[in-house]
Design a protein around this motif. Sequence first.
Motif, PDB file in Angstrom:
ATOM      1  N   PHE A   1       0.888  -1.226   0.056  1.00 28.03           N
ATOM      2  CA  PHE A   1       0.053  -0.129   0.103  1.00 28.03           C
ATOM      3  C   PHE A   1       0.688   1.234  -0.139  1.00 28.03           C
ATOM      4  O   PHE A   1       0.692   2.189  -0.579  1.00 28.03           O
ATOM      5  CB  PHE A   1      -0.922   0.005   1.328  1.00 28.03           C
ATOM      6  N   PHE A   2       1.872   1.233   0.698  1.00 29.27           N
ATOM      7  CA  PHE A   2       2.642   2.399   0.902  1.00 29.27           C
ATOM      8  C   PHE A   2       3.808   2.640  -0.035  1.00 29.27           C
ATOM      9  O   PHE A   2       4.268   3.955  -0.379  1.00 29.27           O
ATOM     10  CB  PHE A   2       3.491   2.593   2.254  1.00 29.27           C
ATOM     11  N   LYS A   3       3.998   1.503  -0.816  1.00 26.16           N
ATOM     12  CA  LYS A   3       4.730   1.730  -2.028  1.00 26.16           C
ATOM     13  C   LYS A   3       4.057   2.191  -3.333  1.00 26.16           C
ATOM     14  O   LYS A   3       4.764   2.566  -4.118  1.00 26.16           O
ATOM     15  CB  LYS A   3       5.565   0.228  -2.541  1.00 26.16           C
ATOM     16  N   ALA A   4       2.897   1.982  -3.258  1.00 23.64           N
ATOM     17  CA  ALA A   4       1.980   2.510  -4.411  1.00 23.64           C
ATOM     18  C   ALA A   4       1.808   3.707  -4.678  1.00 23.64           C
ATOM     19  O   ALA A   4       2.072   4.625  -3.762  1.00 23.64           O
ATOM     20  CB  ALA A   4       0.337   2.143  -4.302  1.00 23.64           C
ATOM     21  N   LYS A   5       1.765   4.369  -5.685  1.00 25.72           N
ATOM     22  CA  LYS A   5       1.716   5.670  -6.179  1.00 25.72           C
ATOM     23  C   LYS A   5       0.251   6.224  -6.215  1.00 25.72           C
ATOM     24  O   LYS A   5       0.258   7.329  -5.744  1.00 25.72           O
ATOM     25  CB  LYS A   5       2.465   5.759  -7.657  1.00 25.72           C
ATOM     26  N   ALA A   6      -0.527   5.546  -6.406  1.00 28.14           N
ATOM     27  CA  ALA A   6      -1.692   5.916  -6.702  1.00 28.14           C
ATOM     28  C   ALA A   6      -2.838   5.576  -5.435  1.00 28.14           C
ATOM     29  O   ALA A   6      -3.193   4.374  -5.103  1.00 28.14           O
ATOM     30  CB  ALA A   6      -2.492   5.600  -7.683  1.00 28.14           C
ATOM     31  N   PHE A   7      -3.257   6.559  -4.751  1.00 30.69           N
ATOM     32  CA  PHE A   7      -4.001   6.159  -3.312  1.00 30.69           C
ATOM     33  C   PHE A   7      -5.647   6.466  -4.082  1.00 30.69           C
ATOM     34  O   PHE A   7      -6.313   7.496  -3.648  1.00 30.69           O
ATOM     35  CB  PHE A   7      -3.664   7.040  -2.401  1.00 30.69           C
ATOM     36  N   SER A   8      -5.969   5.506  -4.871  1.00 35.07           N
ATOM     37  CA  SER A   8      -7.392   5.550  -5.473  1.00 35.07           C
ATOM     38  C   SER A   8      -7.965   4.239  -5.434  1.00 35.07           C
ATOM     39  O   SER A   8      -7.546   3.362  -4.978  1.00 35.07           O
ATOM     40  CB  SER A   8      -7.199   6.263  -6.994  1.00 35.07           C
ATOM     41  N   TYR A   9      -9.201   4.164  -5.669  1.00 38.74           N
ATOM     42  CA  TYR A   9      -9.879   3.008  -6.020  1.00 38.74           C
ATOM     43  C   TYR A   9      -9.037   1.961  -7.022  1.00 38.74           C
ATOM     44  O   TYR A   9      -8.891   0.777  -6.651  1.00 38.74           O
ATOM     45  CB  TYR A   9     -11.500   3.157  -6.439  1.00 38.74           C
ATOM     46  N   ASP A  10      -8.804   2.656  -8.156  1.00 40.42           N
ATOM     47  CA  ASP A  10      -8.024   1.567  -9.133  1.00 40.42           C
ATOM     48  C   ASP A  10      -6.697   1.279  -8.474  1.00 40.42           C
ATOM     49  O   ASP A  10      -6.306   0.093  -8.823  1.00 40.42           O
ATOM     50  CB  ASP A  10      -7.883   2.495 -10.460  1.00 40.42           C
ATOM     51  N   GLY A  11      -6.015   2.015  -7.666  1.00 43.07           N
ATOM     52  CA  GLY A  11      -5.053   1.483  -7.062  1.00 43.07           C
ATOM     53  C   GLY A  11      -5.183   0.498  -5.918  1.00 43.07           C
ATOM     54  O   GLY A  11      -4.274  -0.417  -5.910  1.00 43.07           O
ATOM     55  N   TRP A  12      -5.994   0.431  -5.245  1.00 40.39           N
ATOM     56  CA  TRP A  12      -6.490  -0.427  -4.125  1.00 40.39           C
ATOM     57  C   TRP A  12      -6.996  -1.610  -5.133  1.00 40.39           C
ATOM     58  O   TRP A  12      -6.541  -2.625  -4.690  1.00 40.39           O
ATOM     59  CB  TRP A  12      -7.341   0.234  -3.346  1.00 40.39           C
ATOM     60  N   ALA A  13      -7.732  -1.470  -6.065  1.00 36.56           N
ATOM     61  CA  ALA A  13      -8.028  -2.802  -6.671  1.00 36.56           C
ATOM     62  C   ALA A  13      -7.135  -3.443  -7.433  1.00 36.56           C
ATOM     63  O   ALA A  13      -6.937  -4.815  -7.414  1.00 36.56           O
ATOM     64  CB  ALA A  13      -9.264  -2.313  -7.818  1.00 36.56           C
TER      65      ALA A  13
END
Length: 122
Positions: A44-56
């Motif tokens: 989660f913290f490595k991800a760039k996009a904190f959005s629904y698409d990033g979470w999905a």
Amino acid sequence: MAANNRIGSKRLVVGAHYGLRDWLAQRVTAAIMAIYTVILLVWFFKAKAFSYDGWASIFATEWMKLATLVTLLALFYHAWVGVRDIWMDYVKPASLRLILQALTIVWLLACAGYAAQILWRV
């Protein structure tokens, strides 16, 4: 006369067989949940996009779906051991305890089925 005596090492003890197995189950399921939490937080913290698409996208891969399902099953078993111990310790009428345990099993199985359905919809 001493041969018929049921006191001592050959005494039949009932109801005490849950201890070690359940203690170990609680520790193993807690370890599974802790490892999964670390993996999820790192991802989660490595991800760039904190959005629904990033979470999905985290749950789009099959191994993450499987890891999530294993963790949820560990959570449900962990909950079962804890709740069953509460029912056994505090609910004295056997019929009420059996009803509560059956309802707990039904609830946890329904949660597991619903969780699997959600995971494979993503």
